[in-house]
Design an enzyme around this catalytic site. Sequence first.
Site, PDB file in Angstrom:
ATOM      1  N   GLY A   1       9.098 -12.960   1.843  1.00  0.00           N
ATOM      2  CA  GLY A   1       9.653 -12.503   2.881  1.00  0.00           C
ATOM      3  C   GLY A   1      11.251 -12.428   2.809  1.00  0.00           C
ATOM      4  O   GLY A   1      11.827 -13.591   2.902  1.00  0.00           O
ATOM      5  N   ASP A   2      11.681 -11.005   3.020  1.00  0.00           N
ATOM      6  CA  ASP A   2      13.038 -10.994   3.011  1.00  0.00           C
ATOM      7  C   ASP A   2      13.965 -11.269   1.846  1.00  0.00           C
ATOM      8  O   ASP A   2      15.292 -11.373   2.021  1.00  0.00           O
ATOM      9  CB  ASP A   2      13.647 -11.613   4.268  1.00  0.00           C
ATOM     10  CG  ASP A   2      13.461 -10.804   5.668  1.00  0.00           C
ATOM     11  OD1 ASP A   2      12.464  -9.638   5.373  1.00  0.00           O
ATOM     12  OD2 ASP A   2      13.573 -11.549   6.725  1.00  0.00           O
TER      13      ASP A   2
ATOM     14  N   GLN B   1      -6.179  -6.805  -4.792  1.00  0.00           N
ATOM     15  CA  GLN B   1      -6.323  -7.374  -3.435  1.00  0.00           C
ATOM     16  C   GLN B   1      -7.353  -6.673  -2.740  1.00  0.00           C
ATOM     17  O   GLN B   1      -7.408  -5.378  -2.820  1.00  0.00           O
ATOM     18  CB  GLN B   1      -4.902  -7.223  -2.805  1.00  0.00           C
ATOM     19  CG  GLN B   1      -5.058  -7.815  -1.604  1.00  0.00           C
ATOM     20  CD  GLN B   1      -3.687  -7.508  -0.683  1.00  0.00           C
ATOM     21  OE1 GLN B   1      -3.280  -6.368  -0.297  1.00  0.00           O
ATOM     22  NE2 GLN B   1      -3.069  -8.715  -0.297  1.00  0.00           N
TER      23      GLN B   1
ATOM     24  N   ALA C   1       0.934  -1.093   0.089  1.00  0.00           N
ATOM     25  CA  ALA C   1       0.159   0.150  -0.117  1.00  0.00           C
ATOM     26  C   ALA C   1       1.047   1.186   0.202  1.00  0.00           C
ATOM     27  O   ALA C   1       1.746   1.332   0.687  1.00  0.00           O
ATOM     28  CB  ALA C   1      -0.776  -0.015   1.327  1.00  0.00           C
TER      29      ALA C   1
ATOM     30  N   CYS D   1      -1.441  -8.804   5.964  1.00  0.00           N
ATOM     31  CA  CYS D   1      -1.117  -7.150   6.157  1.00  0.00           C
ATOM     32  C   CYS D   1      -1.304  -6.869   7.962  1.00  0.00           C
ATOM     33  O   CYS D   1      -2.555  -7.131   8.136  1.00  0.00           O
ATOM     34  CB  CYS D   1      -1.862  -6.048   5.400  1.00  0.00           C
ATOM     35  SG  CYS D   1      -0.913  -4.857   5.347  1.00  0.00           S
TER      36      CYS D   1
HETATM   37  C1  LIG Z   1       4.990  -0.166   2.648  1.00  0.00           C
HETATM   38  C2  LIG Z   1       4.185  -1.515   2.683  1.00  0.00           C
HETATM   39  C3  LIG Z   1       2.840  -1.722   2.378  1.00  0.00           C
HETATM   40  C4  LIG Z   1       2.396  -3.200   2.375  1.00  0.00           C
HETATM   41  N1  LIG Z   1       1.032  -3.397   1.976  1.00  0.00           N
HETATM   42  C5  LIG Z   1       0.703  -4.546   1.853  1.00  0.00           C
HETATM   43  C6  LIG Z   1      -0.843  -4.694   1.180  1.00  0.00           C
HETATM   44  O1  LIG Z   1      -1.377  -3.762   0.866  1.00  0.00           O
HETATM   45  N2  LIG Z   1      -1.152  -5.842   1.165  1.00  0.00           N
HETATM   46  C7  LIG Z   1      -0.434  -6.944   1.638  1.00  0.00           C
HETATM   47  O2  LIG Z   1      -1.283  -8.215   1.582  1.00  0.00           O
HETATM   48  N3  LIG Z   1       0.583  -7.023   2.096  1.00  0.00           N
HETATM   49  C8  LIG Z   1       1.239  -5.669   2.135  1.00  0.00           C
HETATM   50  N4  LIG Z   1       2.454  -5.709   2.636  1.00  0.00           N
HETATM   51  C9  LIG Z   1       3.296  -6.726   2.876  1.00  0.00           C
HETATM   52  C10 LIG Z   1       4.123  -7.036   1.601  1.00  0.00           C
HETATM   53  O3  LIG Z   1       3.346  -7.640   0.574  1.00  0.00           O
HETATM   54  C11 LIG Z   1       5.046  -8.359   2.013  1.00  0.00           C
HETATM   55  O4  LIG Z   1       4.448  -9.428   2.367  1.00  0.00           O
HETATM   56  C12 LIG Z   1       6.041  -8.088   2.847  1.00  0.00           C
HETATM   57  O5  LIG Z   1       6.717  -6.684   2.646  1.00  0.00           O
HETATM   58  C13 LIG Z   1       7.299  -8.990   3.186  1.00  0.00           C
HETATM   59  O6  LIG Z   1       7.883  -9.055   1.915  1.00  0.00           O
HETATM   60  P1  LIG Z   1       9.597  -8.476   1.646  1.00  0.00           P
HETATM   61  O7  LIG Z   1      10.395  -8.784   2.746  1.00  0.00           O
HETATM   62  O8  LIG Z   1      10.010  -8.904   0.201  1.00  0.00           O
HETATM   63  O9  LIG Z   1       9.263  -7.002   1.620  1.00  0.00           O
HETATM   64  C14 LIG Z   1       3.310  -4.185   2.724  1.00  0.00           C
HETATM   65  C15 LIG Z   1       4.534  -4.149   3.074  1.00  0.00           C
HETATM   66  C16 LIG Z   1       5.092  -2.969   3.156  1.00  0.00           C
HETATM   67  C17 LIG Z   1       6.628  -2.716   3.544  1.00  0.00           C
END
Ligand SMILES: Cc1cc2nc3c(=O)[nH]c(=O)nc-3n(C[C@H](O)[C@H](O)[C@H](O)COP(=O)(O)O)c2cc1C
Length: 350
Positions: free
Chosen positions: A204-205, A70, A18, A100
Amino acid sequence: MHIGSFELPNTLFVAPMAGVTDRPFRSLCKSLGAGYAVSEMVTSRKELWNTLKTSRRANHEGEAGPIAVQIAGTDAAMMAEAAVYNIDRGAQIIDINMGCPAKKVCNKWAGSALMQDEALALEIIEAVVVACAPRNVPVTLKMRTGWCQSHRNAVTLARAAESAGVQMVTVHGRTREQGYKGPAEYDTIAAVKAALSIPVVANGDIDSPEKALAVLRATGADALMIGRAAQGRPWIFREIGHFLATGEHLAPPLVAEVRRLLLDHLEEHYTLYGDYTGVRSARKHIGWYVKALPGGEAFRARMNSLEESAGQVRAVADFFDELGTRMDRMPPAVMDTAEDRDAEHMELAA
Ligand SMILES: Cc1cc2nc3c(=O)[nH]c(=O)nc-3n(C[C@H](O)[C@H](O)[C@H](O)COP(=O)(O)O)c2cc1C
């Protein structure tokens, strides 16, 4: 890989974020090697559908398909309605948000809070699937490993979702309680993958080609989803894709290429948000692009004082022109520490 009848060009996905993964950013990631992108969440609360924020999120003009939207909410009938509303506006795949952790979502809507109430979660999933099936729109689910350390129910919920007709499950390897703290764990994702026959996506990560390979090996997942590491570095998808295909690292992008793609990104951004909002919301993206570059921190601070798009564009162009006199290619990526990421997420979630 397929989601319903949609064949995806590859299995590297952009995570929904988001305030970040709006249409311009999703399109950019797709043009740089992402095979699939999910929109930022759209609330199931009807009274908010006409707000500028939601109508921008439901705008998919010119985006390469499949268009995945979504939805987030706590009421099964409202979620079913939200699915149909978005299908009528171009959604070809509906993703249910049970991942989220932001408070706002848990208090007002849903997100990962739903994992605590499996009966309600399933009621929502079933209602959305029933609404989407006659329209031939696949439903997918994004979740965490569970509510808390002692309540890691991803496997149970994912199984129930598959039986209800969900066609793909994404698992972020943290519990709701963890927020973004601590490292993601991949054993639960591996267990979900082993329990399902539909595609499972690991998230994740993942922030480098090596990490991508390690997560694929640890989970056996069908696809990988990348969120924060793509901020300011949307070419990470082609870097990972190249490494997985060849075992070799792609050279970092040319400074001139990054200059061009950031300026194109800004133009698309202003077009979607208008000048006033666009200049302000573009600052975080620009900040991510320049963060680890020489002079990047000072430039980031200066950026906050620029109020107009023309000035912002000129400053970005000048910054990269100057950088180009010092180096041809971007320096290798510097990984954020867990603390950096936590701090940044708290800032964005505020
Ligand atoms: C700024 C921000 C906004 C996010 N908004 C959503 C969202 O709208 N819907 C969702 O399912 N996950 C949301 N997430 C979670 C991400 O989709 C993801 O699951 C999470 O960041 C872990 O992945 P990463 O380590 O690659 O960042 C958000 C994460 C961040 C950092």
